[in-house]
Design a protein around this motif. Sequence first.
Motif, PDB file in Angstrom:
ATOM      1  N   LEU A 158       0.948  -1.041   0.157  1.00 24.90           N
ATOM      2  CA  LEU A 158      -0.037   0.019  -0.123  1.00 24.90           C
ATOM      3  C   LEU A 158       0.938   1.276  -0.065  1.00 24.90           C
ATOM      4  CD1 LEU A 158      -2.395  -0.948   2.697  1.00 24.90           C
ATOM      5  CD2 LEU A 158      -3.012  -1.042   0.289  1.00 24.90           C
ATOM      6  N   THR A 159       0.628   2.280  -0.761  1.00 32.06           N
ATOM      7  CA  THR A 159       1.258   3.623  -0.573  1.00 32.06           C
ATOM      8  C   THR A 159       0.441   4.488   0.335  1.00 32.06           C
ATOM      9  OG1 THR A 159      -0.210   4.572  -2.435  1.00 32.06           O
ATOM     10  CG2 THR A 159       1.670   3.184  -3.199  1.00 32.06           C
ATOM     11  N   ALA A 160       0.920   5.457   0.671  1.00 31.52           N
ATOM     12  CA  ALA A 160       0.395   6.650   1.282  1.00 31.52           C
ATOM     13  C   ALA A 160      -1.088   7.211   0.626  1.00 31.52           C
ATOM     14  CB  ALA A 160       1.212   7.914   1.602  1.00 31.52           C
ATOM     15  N   GLN A 161      -1.248   6.794  -0.442  1.00 28.36           N
ATOM     16  CA  GLN A 161      -2.311   7.370  -1.201  1.00 28.36           C
ATOM     17  C   GLN A 161      -3.463   6.199  -0.889  1.00 28.36           C
ATOM     18  OE1 GLN A 161       0.762   7.842  -2.599  1.00 28.36           O
ATOM     19  NE2 GLN A 161       0.398   9.879  -1.663  1.00 28.36           N
ATOM     20  N   ILE A 186       2.783   8.289   6.956  1.00 28.99           N
ATOM     21  CA  ILE A 186       3.476   7.539   6.211  1.00 28.99           C
ATOM     22  C   ILE A 186       4.182   8.116   5.157  1.00 28.99           C
ATOM     23  CG2 ILE A 186       3.129   5.352   4.367  1.00 28.99           C
ATOM     24  CD1 ILE A 186       0.946   4.288   6.195  1.00 28.99           C
ATOM     25  N   GLU A 187       3.216   9.101   4.527  1.00 24.09           N
ATOM     26  CA  GLU A 187       4.189   9.857   3.318  1.00 24.09           C
ATOM     27  C   GLU A 187       4.951  10.767   3.606  1.00 24.09           C
ATOM     28  OE1 GLU A 187       2.448  13.155   0.005  1.00 24.09           O
ATOM     29  OE2 GLU A 187       1.255  12.995   1.958  1.00 24.09           O
ATOM     30  N   VAL A 188       5.218  11.451   5.055  1.00 22.06           N
ATOM     31  CA  VAL A 188       6.072  12.202   5.680  1.00 22.06           C
ATOM     32  C   VAL A 188       7.232  11.446   6.224  1.00 22.06           C
ATOM     33  CG1 VAL A 188       6.841  13.744   7.296  1.00 22.06           C
ATOM     34  CG2 VAL A 188       4.495  14.001   6.242  1.00 22.06           C
ATOM     35  N   TYR A 189       6.869  10.249   6.640  1.00 17.14           N
ATOM     36  CA  TYR A 189       8.226   9.286   7.039  1.00 17.14           C
ATOM     37  C   TYR A 189       8.974   8.886   5.644  1.00 17.14           C
ATOM     38  CZ  TYR A 189      10.291   4.748   7.947  1.00 17.14           C
ATOM     39  OH  TYR A 189      11.192   3.419   8.029  1.00 17.14           O
ATOM     40  N   GLY A 190       8.243   8.528   4.290  1.00 18.92           N
ATOM     41  CA  GLY A 190       8.996   8.250   3.242  1.00 18.92           C
ATOM     42  C   GLY A 190       9.915   9.570   3.141  1.00 18.92           C
ATOM     43  N   GLU A 191       9.292  10.834   3.006  1.00 17.47           N
ATOM     44  CA  GLU A 191      10.114  11.692   2.819  1.00 17.47           C
ATOM     45  C   GLU A 191      11.333  12.042   3.674  1.00 17.47           C
ATOM     46  OE1 GLU A 191       7.339  15.073   3.358  1.00 17.47           O
ATOM     47  OE2 GLU A 191       6.179  14.577   1.640  1.00 17.47           O
ATOM     48  N   VAL A 192      11.076  11.790   4.936  1.00 16.77           N
ATOM     49  CA  VAL A 192      12.500  11.836   5.823  1.00 16.77           C
ATOM     50  C   VAL A 192      13.445  10.811   5.610  1.00 16.77           C
ATOM     51  CG1 VAL A 192      13.126  11.404   8.242  1.00 16.77           C
ATOM     52  CG2 VAL A 192      10.848  12.761   7.935  1.00 16.77           C
ATOM     53  N   CYS A 193      12.959   9.466   5.256  1.00 18.45           N
ATOM     54  CA  CYS A 193      13.914   8.444   4.769  1.00 18.45           C
ATOM     55  C   CYS A 193      14.768   8.851   3.400  1.00 18.45           C
ATOM     56  CB  CYS A 193      13.288   6.914   4.797  1.00 18.45           C
ATOM     57  SG  CYS A 193      12.730   6.385   5.956  1.00 18.45           S
TER      58      CYS A 193
END
Length: 712
Positions: A158-161, A186-193
Amino acid sequence: MTAETPPAVQGADAVLQGLDPEQREVAAHPSGPMAVLAGAGTGKTRAITHRIAFGVASGAYHPSRMLAVTFTARAAGEMRTRLRGLGVPMVQARTFHAAALRQLQFFWPQAVGGAPPEVAAQKIPAVVEAAGRLRLRLDRAGLRDVAAEIEWAKVSMLTAQTYAAAARAQGRQAAGLDATAMARLIEVYGEVCAERHVIDFEDVLLLTVGLLDEHPRIAAQVHEQYRHFVVDEYQDVNPLQQHLLDLWVGERADVCVVGDPAQSIYSFTGASADHLLSFASRHPQARTVRLVRNYRSTPQVIHVANLVLAGARRPEGPAARALAPTVELVAQRGDGPAPTLTAYPDDEAEARGVAATVRRLLDEGVAASEVAVLFRTNGQSEAVETALARADVPYLVRGGERFFARAEVRSAVLLLRGAVRGDDASSPLGEVVRAVLSGAGWAPNPPEGGGATRERWESLQALALLADDLASASPDARVADLVAELDRRAAEQHAPAVQGITLASLHAAKGLEWDVVLLVGCSDGLLPITLADSPERVEEERRLLYVGITRAREQLHLSWAAARTPGGRAGRTVSRFLAPAASVLGEGAAAGRPRRAKSARGPAARSPRTCRTCGTILDTAAERKVGRCAACPPTYDERVFEALRAWRKQTAGEAGMPAFVVFTDATLTAIAEAMPADHAALQRISGVGARKLEMYGDEVLAVLRAGGVDEA
């Protein structure tokens, strides 16, 4: 050896020696699709490693073209050790993540360019930063829940969307966040990584899937390299791992999957036994083999395990197939002591009783490393740890820091490396190693009490005993050989045995075994846990208990407590899963309550009522009234039941009242089931009181005597 038989075939035949008929069937057919339904303790690792060795020895495949995958580094290490012993050290045995990471690191420069991102050891630091950016305040438990939810989302692909819709459909919630807030996190976690140029363990699988999906040349290279696959613990595969496996296998069908639906206990991580159960439908030519001979446990332990599993509900439909047991174990060992179920008034009394039992076992000569105390939740460990410390019982909590990552072990290995040059072989290896380990804190006698000090000593003592084992197997072995053995074990996460009894959750205990298992907290609310709010989750709790029971080789001691605290209300009942085994476990199950202690207050816990057909706990009042669960077929003559309904309808109509006021459907069913012959027997049925007996007794008995036969 005859001239007609080539040497390779002779070697292949030798590989099959000593296997039982089912194991031999697995090993002797190394090509083509195969599903192995392997019950607990049935020698599945033996069967699949011999299958690989037979395939190599018979020329069915080259060892470098085989990839064996499993779920833990320990299991992969054990598989490699066995394959070396069978003469096929070139076969790769890895975890899903290790195999994927190796491919990712190799192909990343070709497909993307530059070095691949580093793999973060933990999600928590990135989760903390992501939550901070969204001004979300999460405590430590909340951070762990969010990290677990991110893992679930990724393995579910699954994606953030797309997360929010899927989470709402399944009623998921983490750390009190609604689905929309979690999706944003989840979306912001991906940006941080991405900013940190790191990936997590699930990203390793996702990125490998992406490389194989988007780069046909890379997929072709992988298909050329690996042509045969074995997947262990296949009941624990999640959708992402299954997708990766499909990409690895490609158009070929040389894949052997091994697992046990009855040990499927990780649905919270996205795992599902459906992949195993549907394997034959996806591979119509697949051979299915059932391993049922249990070599681990005594017949007494196996009998209880089978009874617990046999009590499972069997609802219809494909989604429910994983709830039904597929293998009934057949014990191969000699008789042992009968399993016990002990009831206690409260948790503290249970912990003291368990500690006393363990102390007695150790005094009788049972090795501490062969004893385990298992529990459903980690929170149950504290009371047991306190009681064990007071009883002077050494223990280790499994699921903590890995053995070779412990500070004292790393320090000891460094000292041993430094001692290689000074080893003049003038003293026995064990003495030399103990002298070196004394510099890391080892002493001939263990420290008093428990805790971290005792755990450090136990770690160093394990290294000393490993040196003894090495010297016994290879009398010429020296410190350099021990260091090489430790390096190999560290690479494979194959830790030596540590002295001390084991404390572990049921999830952490999977894949392990002990001579003696003490399983605490066998009460409703813990097994099944209160959070199990659906039939599917309740059945997973049953499988979890089954896993715990089948860890025991010789002795199994179950226990439960009626109250949480001394003097508290005795509101608990014995686990519904043990009801089918009540006749085997004796008073602790049959009575359904502990012996009353002076500190106990309130009514004693009652034994749950069970289905007369399958033995499962009856959940509803209607089920308890008829003595049969809704999943089991009726055991009455339907003509009798319909005759009773017709009589009730006529009686209610004449009196001008609703039909249920005369008798409910559940009461009519109970009457039809029991077929009472007189007033006394009729009155014993729930729902038939003295007043209704006087009003309707003669008429009901007349209907029963007629047997529902239509005289017309």
